[in-house]
Design a protein around this motif. Structure first.
Motif, short mmCIF file in Angstrom:
data_model
loop_
_atom_site.label_atom_id
_atom_site.label_comp_id
_atom_site.label_asym_id
_atom_site.label_seq_id
_atom_site.Cartn_x
_atom_site.Cartn_y
_atom_site.Cartn_z
N TYR A 63 0.69 -1.32 0.00
CA TYR A 63 -0.07 0.47 -0.11
C TYR A 63 0.94 1.67 -0.54
O TYR A 63 -0.05 2.13 -0.61
CB TYR A 63 -0.54 -0.24 1.18
N ALA A 64 1.66 0.97 0.70
CA ALA A 64 3.06 2.34 0.58
C ALA A 64 2.80 2.39 -1.04
O ALA A 64 3.53 3.89 -1.20
CB ALA A 64 3.84 2.36 1.86
N GLU A 65 3.61 1.81 -0.91
CA GLU A 65 4.13 1.79 -2.17
C GLU A 65 3.69 2.23 -3.48
O GLU A 65 3.20 3.34 -4.82
CB GLU A 65 4.91 0.72 -3.18
N ILE A 115 4.79 8.75 9.12
CA ILE A 115 3.02 8.34 8.92
C ILE A 115 2.74 7.38 8.28
O ILE A 115 1.80 6.72 8.56
CB ILE A 115 2.68 9.73 8.55
N LEU A 116 3.67 6.77 7.17
CA LEU A 116 3.17 5.61 6.60
C LEU A 116 3.35 4.08 7.11
O LEU A 116 2.49 3.39 7.24
CB LEU A 116 3.97 5.25 5.69
N TYR A 117 3.88 4.29 8.36
CA TYR A 117 4.50 3.31 9.29
C TYR A 117 3.10 3.19 10.07
O TYR A 117 2.20 2.06 10.40
CB TYR A 117 5.68 3.52 10.36
N ILE A 118 2.38 4.23 10.79
CA ILE A 118 1.26 4.28 11.51
C ILE A 118 0.01 4.65 10.94
O ILE A 118 -0.72 2.76 10.98
CB ILE A 118 1.33 5.07 12.28
N TRP A 131 9.39 -1.83 6.50
CA TRP A 131 10.12 -2.21 4.99
C TRP A 131 9.05 -1.06 4.00
O TRP A 131 9.98 -0.52 3.59
CB TRP A 131 10.30 -3.82 4.99
N ASP A 132 8.11 -1.43 4.00
CA ASP A 132 7.30 -0.41 3.09
C ASP A 132 7.44 1.07 3.19
O ASP A 132 7.23 1.53 2.46
CB ASP A 132 6.03 -1.43 2.90
N PHE A 134 9.69 2.54 4.79
CA PHE A 134 11.20 3.66 4.54
C PHE A 134 11.37 3.60 2.56
O PHE A 134 11.68 4.25 2.68
CB PHE A 134 12.06 2.23 5.75
N VAL A 135 10.76 2.34 2.50
CA VAL A 135 11.35 3.11 0.78
C VAL A 135 10.87 3.51 0.15
O VAL A 135 11.42 4.57 -1.00
CB VAL A 135 10.67 1.24 0.31
N SER A 136 9.52 3.33 0.96
CA SER A 136 8.79 4.55 -0.27
C SER A 136 8.97 6.10 0.31
O SER A 136 9.33 7.05 0.01
CB SER A 136 7.31 4.43 0.53
N SER A 137 9.12 6.07 1.91
CA SER A 137 9.45 7.89 2.27
C SER A 137 11.06 7.91 1.84
O SER A 137 11.22 9.76 1.75
CB SER A 137 8.91 7.78 3.96
N THR A 138 11.58 7.23 1.81
CA THR A 138 13.55 7.57 0.66
C THR A 138 13.00 7.59 -0.26
O THR A 138 13.80 9.55 -0.82
CB THR A 138 14.89 7.31 1.58
N ALA A 139 11.94 7.23 -1.06
CA ALA A 139 11.51 7.67 -2.33
C ALA A 139 10.90 9.26 -2.57
O ALA A 139 11.36 10.20 -3.51
CB ALA A 139 11.08 6.38 -3.14
#
Length: 207
Positions: A63-65, A115-118, A131-132, A134-139
């Motif tokens: 979902y984060a991706e 935010i995404l993790y929560i 994992w999802d 972290f990948v998304s937020s740095t991108a």
């Protein structure tokens, strides 16, 4: 799982790769090669890849991706319009981040991750929320810097790519893992090439 088991799994995933994934990967490779050359056509090719990727990522509950892809879409449109506006100055717009810009990029990564993790942890059925996220937020930070043509965009994007590769294999998106590996390698050369563009800019200004 040992390396041989991972490799066999990877082979099986490639065999089962859908046509949509192949097309998305093809346009994704084209996008990063165009970005490396600082070419405005990276955006229309990227938009096609993004739309196809969103469909596939949603199917495997990344979902984060998927949200990241939506962000990519918005930033791609923004970046395309920005680059078109300055198309006569493309080669001299590449530059290093100011302290303010690098601070904003770090904040985008950090706050975005939290935010995404929560959201993923407590409001979705994601099995890889950390994992999802972290990948998304740095991108996210990397794409913001890419739109502004900042050299550090390659660093943020490659941090994301490095962690995305095993995540995509875990989710059985083998060709996306291959694409991300290619993106990781090309981004290294993109970083080097953009540094050269910035050096040329300095020489022009000095003369």
């Amino acid at each position: 799982m040992n390396f041989q088991e991972w490799f066999m799994l990877f082979q099986q995933q490639i065999v089962k790769t859908s046509l949509i994934e192949w097309i998305a990967v093809g346009f994704g490779i084209s996008e990063v090669l165009l970005a490396k050359k600082n070419n405005i056509w990276l955006y229309p090719t990227g938009i096609i890849s993004i739309l196809l990727s969103m469909f596939l990522l949603l199917k495997v509950k990344l979902y984060a991706e998927t949200l990241l892809s939506m962000y990519y879409l918005v930033m791609s449109i923004y970046g395309w319009l920005l680059w078109k506006k300055r198309k006569l100055e493309v080669q001299i717009q590449v530059s290093w981040c100011t302290n303010k810009e690098i601070t904003i990029a770090v904040l985008i990564s950090t706050i975005g991750f939290l935010i995404l993790y929560i959201v993923l942890k407590y409001f979705t059925d994601s099995d890889v929320p950390i994992w999802d996220a972290f990948v998304s937020s740095t991108a996210w930070a990397g794409m913001w810097l890419l739109a502004k043509r900042k050299i550090e965009n390659w660093i943020f994007l490659n941090i994301s790519n490095l962690f995305a590769i095993p995540l995509l294999i875990h989710k059985k998106l083998a060709m996306f893992a291959v694409l991300t590996t290619i993106l990781f390698i090309v981004a290294i050369f993109g970083f080097i090439e953009w540094k050269k563009i910035e050096q040329k800019r300095k020489l022009v200004l000095a003369n």
